[in-house]
Design an enzyme around this catalytic site. Structure first.
Site, PDB file in Angstrom:
ATOM      1  N   LYS A 157       0.842  -1.196   0.000  1.00 40.79           N
ATOM      2  CA  LYS A 157       0.000   0.000   0.000  1.00 40.79           C
ATOM      3  C   LYS A 157       0.880   1.250   0.000  1.00 40.79           C
ATOM      4  O   LYS A 157       1.425   1.651   1.015  1.00 40.79           O
ATOM      5  CB  LYS A 157      -0.911   0.021   1.229  1.00 40.79           C
ATOM      6  N   GLU A 233       9.603   1.545  10.636  1.00 43.39           N
ATOM      7  CA  GLU A 233      10.599   2.591  10.344  1.00 43.39           C
ATOM      8  C   GLU A 233       9.870   3.910  10.521  1.00 43.39           C
ATOM      9  O   GLU A 233       9.096   4.319   9.663  1.00 43.39           O
ATOM     10  CB  GLU A 233      11.118   2.448   8.910  1.00 43.39           C
ATOM     11  N   CYS A 267      13.434  11.054   6.905  1.00 44.24           N
ATOM     12  CA  CYS A 267      13.488  10.686   8.322  1.00 44.24           C
ATOM     13  C   CYS A 267      14.900  10.813   8.867  1.00 44.24           C
ATOM     14  O   CYS A 267      15.089  10.957  10.059  1.00 44.24           O
ATOM     15  CB  CYS A 267      12.997   9.266   8.495  1.00 44.24           C
ATOM     16  N   GLU A 361       9.765  16.713  14.299  1.00 41.85           N
ATOM     17  CA  GLU A 361      10.440  16.450  13.036  1.00 41.85           C
ATOM     18  C   GLU A 361      10.066  17.579  12.069  1.00 41.85           C
ATOM     19  O   GLU A 361       8.878  17.788  11.810  1.00 41.85           O
ATOM     20  CB  GLU A 361       9.917  15.108  12.527  1.00 41.85           C
TER      21      GLU A 361
HETATM   22  P1  NAD Z   1       2.344   8.864   7.430  1.00 37.23           P
HETATM   23  O1  NAD Z   1       2.542   8.128   8.711  1.00 37.23           O
HETATM   24  O2  NAD Z   1       1.333   9.928   7.377  1.00 37.23           O
HETATM   25  O3  NAD Z   1       1.970   7.858   6.259  1.00 37.23           O
HETATM   26  C1  NAD Z   1       2.743   6.704   5.989  1.00 37.23           C
HETATM   27  C2  NAD Z   1       1.854   5.659   5.370  1.00 37.23           C
HETATM   28  O4  NAD Z   1       0.839   5.294   6.299  1.00 37.23           O
HETATM   29  C3  NAD Z   1       1.150   6.111   4.100  1.00 37.23           C
HETATM   30  O5  NAD Z   1       1.128   5.031   3.196  1.00 37.23           O
HETATM   31  C4  NAD Z   1      -0.256   6.440   4.592  1.00 37.23           C
HETATM   32  O6  NAD Z   1      -1.220   6.240   3.604  1.00 37.23           O
HETATM   33  C5  NAD Z   1      -0.428   5.418   5.701  1.00 37.23           C
HETATM   34  N1  NAD Z   1      -1.377   5.858   6.735  1.00 37.23           N
HETATM   35  C6  NAD Z   1      -1.604   7.122   7.165  1.00 37.23           C
HETATM   36  N2  NAD Z   1      -2.542   7.111   8.125  1.00 37.23           N
HETATM   37  C7  NAD Z   1      -2.912   5.831   8.308  1.00 37.23           C
HETATM   38  C8  NAD Z   1      -3.841   5.189   9.175  1.00 37.23           C
HETATM   39  N3  NAD Z   1      -4.587   5.859  10.051  1.00 37.23           N
HETATM   40  N4  NAD Z   1      -3.955   3.851   9.089  1.00 37.23           N
HETATM   41  C9  NAD Z   1      -3.209   3.161   8.221  1.00 37.23           C
HETATM   42  N5  NAD Z   1      -2.318   3.701   7.378  1.00 37.23           N
HETATM   43  C10 NAD Z   1      -2.166   5.029   7.423  1.00 37.23           C
HETATM   44  O7  NAD Z   1       3.783   9.384   7.028  1.00 37.23           O
HETATM   45  P2  NAD Z   1       4.196  10.217   5.735  1.00 37.23           P
HETATM   46  O8  NAD Z   1       3.771  11.628   5.951  1.00 37.23           O
HETATM   47  O9  NAD Z   1       3.775   9.527   4.484  1.00 37.23           O
HETATM   48  O10 NAD Z   1       5.780  10.090   5.786  1.00 37.23           O
HETATM   49  C11 NAD Z   1       6.538  10.895   6.588  1.00 37.23           C
HETATM   50  C12 NAD Z   1       6.952  10.160   7.850  1.00 37.23           C
HETATM   51  O11 NAD Z   1       7.604   8.948   7.493  1.00 37.23           O
HETATM   52  C13 NAD Z   1       7.948  10.936   8.653  1.00 37.23           C
HETATM   53  O12 NAD Z   1       7.635  10.882  10.014  1.00 37.23           O
HETATM   54  C14 NAD Z   1       9.254  10.214   8.371  1.00 37.23           C
HETATM   55  O13 NAD Z   1      10.212  10.354   9.381  1.00 37.23           O
HETATM   56  C15 NAD Z   1       8.806   8.821   8.219  1.00 37.23           C
HETATM   57  N6  NAD Z   1       9.782   8.066   7.457  1.00 37.23           N
HETATM   58  C16 NAD Z   1      10.544   7.168   8.135  1.00 37.23           C
HETATM   59  C17 NAD Z   1      11.514   6.454   7.461  1.00 37.23           C
HETATM   60  C18 NAD Z   1      12.382   5.483   8.195  1.00 37.23           C
HETATM   61  O14 NAD Z   1      12.981   4.649   7.534  1.00 37.23           O
HETATM   62  N7  NAD Z   1      12.483   5.519   9.500  1.00 37.23           N
HETATM   63  C19 NAD Z   1      11.687   6.638   6.082  1.00 37.23           C
HETATM   64  C20 NAD Z   1      10.885   7.562   5.425  1.00 37.23           C
HETATM   65  C21 NAD Z   1       9.930   8.266   6.140  1.00 37.23           C
END
Ligand code: NAD
Length: 458
Positions: A157, A233, A267, A361
């Site tokens: 997804k 992650e 991140c 962040e």
């Molecule tokens: P997000 O948590 O909003 O979304 C991530 C994923 O989760 C997306 O596919 C989204 O559709 C899904 N999602 C969102 N809400 C959901 C819910 N209620 N139930 C199920 N799925 C849901 O994050 P983002 O804005 O897409 O990405 C940014 C974040 O990702 C930052 O905090 C960043 O640090 C983190 N990130 C971490 C890494 C790592 O390897 N540690 C790498 C890249 C990004």
């Protein structure tokens, strides 16, 4: 209820394409396919699974310009960075193709000598892989590579902002000979009900999530019911430490890289710059000069060095964090004001502890600088966060590098280096930055479980 939802170009706000908006029933159909394909894929010889990954890597690289343009259009980063992401994404497919044939077990004698302990490694089974928008391709191959190499099938997804490169990747896998049902993409604008439905399905064996700590926490709670294996992650709040004995030129180069890669929307982006007092002014001035010269513009313009932020919400968030720091007394040395969808490379000095961007962040091109007086204070400041993904430190003193490196409460430390990500390295965090590792020898472990056979000798 299903329909389609638009994918927008963050530079222009135009609709690039509309994609299928899956609901929970579509997601269950995808899981049905993954479950049906699981036994045959697990039974496919590792060498054959590896060949599919190699062919997919070749397919990805043969279409590099198409992928790069798509990443730039849906996510906004400059084309050169998108090309770099395609290479990074392809590296995971190669690395895990190489790992697929090295999965092995052990043969040991029981302490009493009366039986043998034989261990083998088995794929965990159908996985749900959830990815963020910031690296729309690499965050996917970092999961799909090891899952397929281990013999797992998957429902994938992608983030709703950036599903297009994921859909193209699925086509590349199909062309590479991946059997139907092994990898199933579900695009949706309503992730919560779709993911909740899948996590409640007893046939799912594993969740691998990359995204915010907030959503990760929610999914961990949902996964608890089924005692699902999870890899997380999550977010970061990376400190970037510069000691007075550092090579300042190298530290500034590293700072620009650790801050501006992906427009700071990473991140592992440096979130707090902590600089030892004697070099603080000079470091700030040099960093401000470099950041001031960064050219903003649409990612598909070859002259652009910094693209738009992903969406209006993110732009408003970054602006609010800077305004809050300034209200707390921070000085703006570069940038500090949005133009259209762009936020400029920004440097803030004298940022007090109370500023929100010390705790949150930033996810944007903003570098807040604070000063420290000695090593223990630097460590205390660096570790004063619930996150623990990565830290960076610059010093010419080897003993200090090791001492501080070991005491930083993070999963990764860049020593005199502003970039840690590599397919061969175990990427991941401690504290609220997550669970498990992606990449390296560790990456495939997340998709394997140990089976122990007790073999009697009598
Ligand atoms: P997000 O948590 O909003 O979304 C991530 C994923 O989760 C997306 O596919 C989204 O559709 C899904 N999602 C969102 N809400 C959901 C819910 N209620 N139930 C199920 N799925 C849901 O994050 P983002 O804005 O897409 O990405 C940014 C974040 O990702 C930052 O905090 C960043 O640090 C983190 N990130 C971490 C890494 C790592 O390897 N540690 C790498 C890249 C990004």
């Amino acid at each position: 209820m299903t329909g389609r939802f638009p994918v927008l170009d963050p530079a222009t706000g135009e609709v690039i394409e509309e994609v299928h908006d899956a609901g929970p029933e579509d997601a269950v159909a995808a899981l049905d396919a993954a479950v049906a394909a699981q036994a045959a894929w697990a039974g496919t010889p590792p060498r054959e699974r590896a060949e599919v990954l190699r062919a997919a890597r070749a397919g990805l690289l043969s279409r590099i310009e198409e992928f790069a343009l798509l990443i730039t259009r849906e996510m906004g980063k400059p084309l050169a960075e998108s090309r770099a992401e395609v290479h990074y994404a392809a590296d995971f497919l190669l690395w895990f193709a190489e790992e697929a044939v090295r999965v092995s077990g052990e043969y040991r004698a029981s302490p009493g000598g009366d039986f043998r302990i034989v261990t083998t490694r088995q794929p965990v089974g159908p996985c749900l892989l959830i990815s963020p928008w910031n690296f729309p391709l690499a965050m996917i191959t970092r999961k799909v590579g090891p899952a397929l190499a281990a013999g797992c099938t998957a429902v994938l997804k992608p983030a709703e902002d950036t599903p297009l490169s994921c859909l193209l990747l699925a086509r590349v896998f199909a062309d590479a000979g991946l059997p139907p049902g092994v990898l199933n993409v579900v695009t949706t604008s309503r992730p919560a009900p779709v993911v909740e439905r899948l996590l409640a399905d007893g046939r799912l064996r594993k969740l691998s999530f990359t995204g915010s700590t907030q959503v990760g926490r929610l999914l961990l709670a949902q996964a608890a019911d089924g005692v699902l294996r999870t890899s997380m992650e999550l977010g970061g709040n990376a400190p970037f430490l510069v000691f007075a004995d550092a090579d300042l030129e190298a530290a500034v180069d590293g700072a620009v890289l650790a801050k501006l890669r992906n427009g700071g929307q990473s991140c592992v982006a440096a979130n707090r710059f902590l600089v030892e007092a004697p070099v603080a002014d000079e470091f700030a001035a040099r960093l401000a000069e470099r950041m001031e010269s960064v050219r903003l513009g649409p990612g598909d313009d070859p002259g652009s060095q910094l693209g738009p932020l992903i969406n209006r919400r993110q732009l408003d968030r970054v602006a609010a964090l800077v305004d809050d720091a300034v209200a707390h007394g921070a000085r703006v040395l570069a940038g500090g004001k949005a133009t259209g969808p762009y936020y400029p490379a920004t440097v803030l000095a004298d940022v007090p502890e109370a500023a929100r961007l010390h705790r949150e962040e930033i996810f944007g091109p903003v570098a807040p600088i604070s000063v420290f007086e000695d090593e223990p204070t630097a460590l205390a400041m660096a570790n004063d966060t619930p996150y623990g993904l990565v830290a960076y430190l610059y010093t010419r003193d080897l003993a200090r590098a090791v001492r501080v490196g070991e005491r930083l409460e993070t999963g990764m430390v860049g020593i005199n280096r502003g970039l840690v990500s590599n397919a061969a390295a175990p990427f991941g965090g401690v504290k609220q930055s997550g669970l498990g590792r992606e990449g390296g020898f560790e990456g495939i472990e997340e998709y394997l479980s140990t089976k122990y056979l007790a073999v009697d000798l009598h």
